[in-house]
Scaffold this active site. Structure first.
Site, mmCIF file in Angstrom:
data_model
loop_
_atom_site.group_PDB
_atom_site.id
_atom_site.type_symbol
_atom_site.label_atom_id
_atom_site.label_comp_id
_atom_site.label_asym_id
_atom_site.label_seq_id
_atom_site.Cartn_x
_atom_site.Cartn_y
_atom_site.Cartn_z
ATOM 1 N N SER A 172 0.868 -1.183 0.000
ATOM 2 C CA SER A 172 0.000 0.000 0.000
ATOM 3 C C SER A 172 0.895 1.220 0.000
ATOM 4 O O SER A 172 2.079 1.126 0.357
ATOM 5 C CB SER A 172 -0.837 -0.006 1.292
ATOM 6 N N TYR B 280 -1.929 0.581 10.809
ATOM 7 C CA TYR B 280 -1.928 0.093 9.426
ATOM 8 C C TYR B 280 -0.611 0.410 8.728
ATOM 9 O O TYR B 280 -0.021 -0.459 8.085
ATOM 10 C CB TYR B 280 -3.122 0.696 8.678
HETATM 11 C C1 8X3 Z 1 -4.942 1.748 1.430
HETATM 12 C C2 8X3 Z 1 -4.400 3.076 1.140
HETATM 13 O O1 8X3 Z 1 -4.113 5.473 1.941
HETATM 14 O O2 8X3 Z 1 -5.774 4.135 3.111
HETATM 15 O O3 8X3 Z 1 -3.982 0.756 1.481
HETATM 16 O O4 8X3 Z 1 -3.449 3.761 3.482
HETATM 17 S S1 8X3 Z 1 -4.451 4.133 2.485
#
Ligand code: 8X3
Length: 245
Positions: free
Chosen positions: A132, A145
C-alpha cells in the site's frame, strides 16, 4: 493449455484479490483462490476454471493444509490483509493492531514460507505482494496500518536480496485509494464513513490494480518489476487529494 502455470491468490474472495484471480486466469494461469469465505472463491473459480481452497492466513494449520493442496506453484500473490480503525496512537486499540499485524505481516510470512519451496521448484517463481502507499509514508491516525504495511513491505523487500541466485522474482505493488470493501472493513461496516473516503474522487478500481499484477506476472523471466506505486490521478499522498465538490 495442457499444463498451465499455477498462481495462488490470497484474499481472493473479493476486491483486489478476486479481480486479480480473474486477470491472471485471462493471462493463462490456473488460479488457486484462497480466502476464509471459500464459497465466494468457489463461485469465482467456477467462472474462471480455477480452484477454491479455504484459507485463513492467520491460522498456521490452515496455511499448512492450503499449501499441501497446492503442490505446483509459479506465482504467489500475497493480497490478504487490511486495516482496522483510524485512530491516534493514544487511542489505539490493541486488538485492531494485533489483527493488522497478524493478517498483513504474519499472514504474508506464513504464506511465503509455505509456498517458497514450490516456487523455487517451478524454476520460474514469482512473489507479488500487495502492500500500500501506507508502506511508503506515515499518516495521522494510521500508525497501526502503516506500521503493519511497512513491516510487510520489509519482509517482501528483504526477500529480494535473500533470494538472489534463486529463480524467483519479487514484485511489490503499492496502491493508494482503491474502492473495494477496504474502508468498510476499516470502519467496521460504517457505510457513510467508508463512502466519505472516496467522496469527490474517482478512485482506482480493483481491476486497475489487477491489471498491474497481471502485467508484472507476464513479463519475461529475466525482468523483475521491483516496486509499482499506483494512485488515482487526484491523489498525491495518503492524506492529500483533490476532491470535486
Ligand atoms: C490503502 C491506502 O491510503 O488508506 O492501502 O493507506 S491508504
Amino acid at each position: 493449455m495442457s499444463n498451465p502455470p499455477v498462481a495462488v491468490v490470497t484474499g481472493a474472495s473479493s476486491g483486489i484479490g478476486a479481480a486479480t484471480a480473474r486477470a491472471l486466469a485471462a493471462a493463462g494461469f490456473h488460479v488457486v483462490l484462497g480466502a476464509r469465505r471459500v464459497d465466494r472463491c468457489a463461485e469465482i473459480a467456477a467462472e474462471i476454471g480455477g480452484t477454491a481452497v479455504r484459507l485463513d492466513v492467520t491460522d498456521a494449520e490452515s496455511v499448512a493444509a492450503f499449501a499441501a493442496a497446492v503442490p505446483r506453484c509459479r506465482l504467489l500473490v500475497n493480497n490478504a490483509g487490511g486495516a482496522k480503525g483510524l485512530e491516534p496512537v493514544v487511542d489505539a486499540d490493541e486488538d485492531d493492531w494485533r489483527w493488522m499485524f497478524e493478517t498483513n505481516v504474519i499472514g504474508t510470512l506464513r504464506m511465503t514460507k509455505a509456498l517458497l519451496p514450490a516456487l523455487i521448484a517451478s524454476g520460474d517463481g514469482h512473489i507479488v505482494t500487495v502492500t500500500s502507499i501506507a508502506a511508503m509514508e506515515a499518516y495521522d491516525n494510521g500508525a497501526g496500518y502503516t506500521g503493519a504495511k511497512h513491516a510487510q513491505a520489509m519482509l517482501h523487500r528483504t526477500l529480494r536480496g535473500e533470494l538472489l541466485g534463486q529463480p524467483v522474482r519479487l514484485t511489490e505493488i503499492a496502491p493508494g485509494m482503491v474502492e473495494t470493501d477496504f474502508s468498510l472493513v476499516r470502519f467496521d461496516g460504517d457505510q457513510e464513513k467508508a463512502d466519505n473516503v472516496y467522496r469527490g474522487i474517482t478512485p482506482l478500481t480493483a481491476e486497475d490494480v489487477a491489471d498491474v499484477v497481471a502485467f508484472a506476472a507476464t513479463r519475461p523471466s529475466h525482468v523483475n518489476l521491483d516496486q509499482i506505486v499506483l494512485k488515482p490521478r487526484a491523489q498525491a499522498t495518503a492524506m492529500r487529494a483533490f476532491r470535486e465538490s
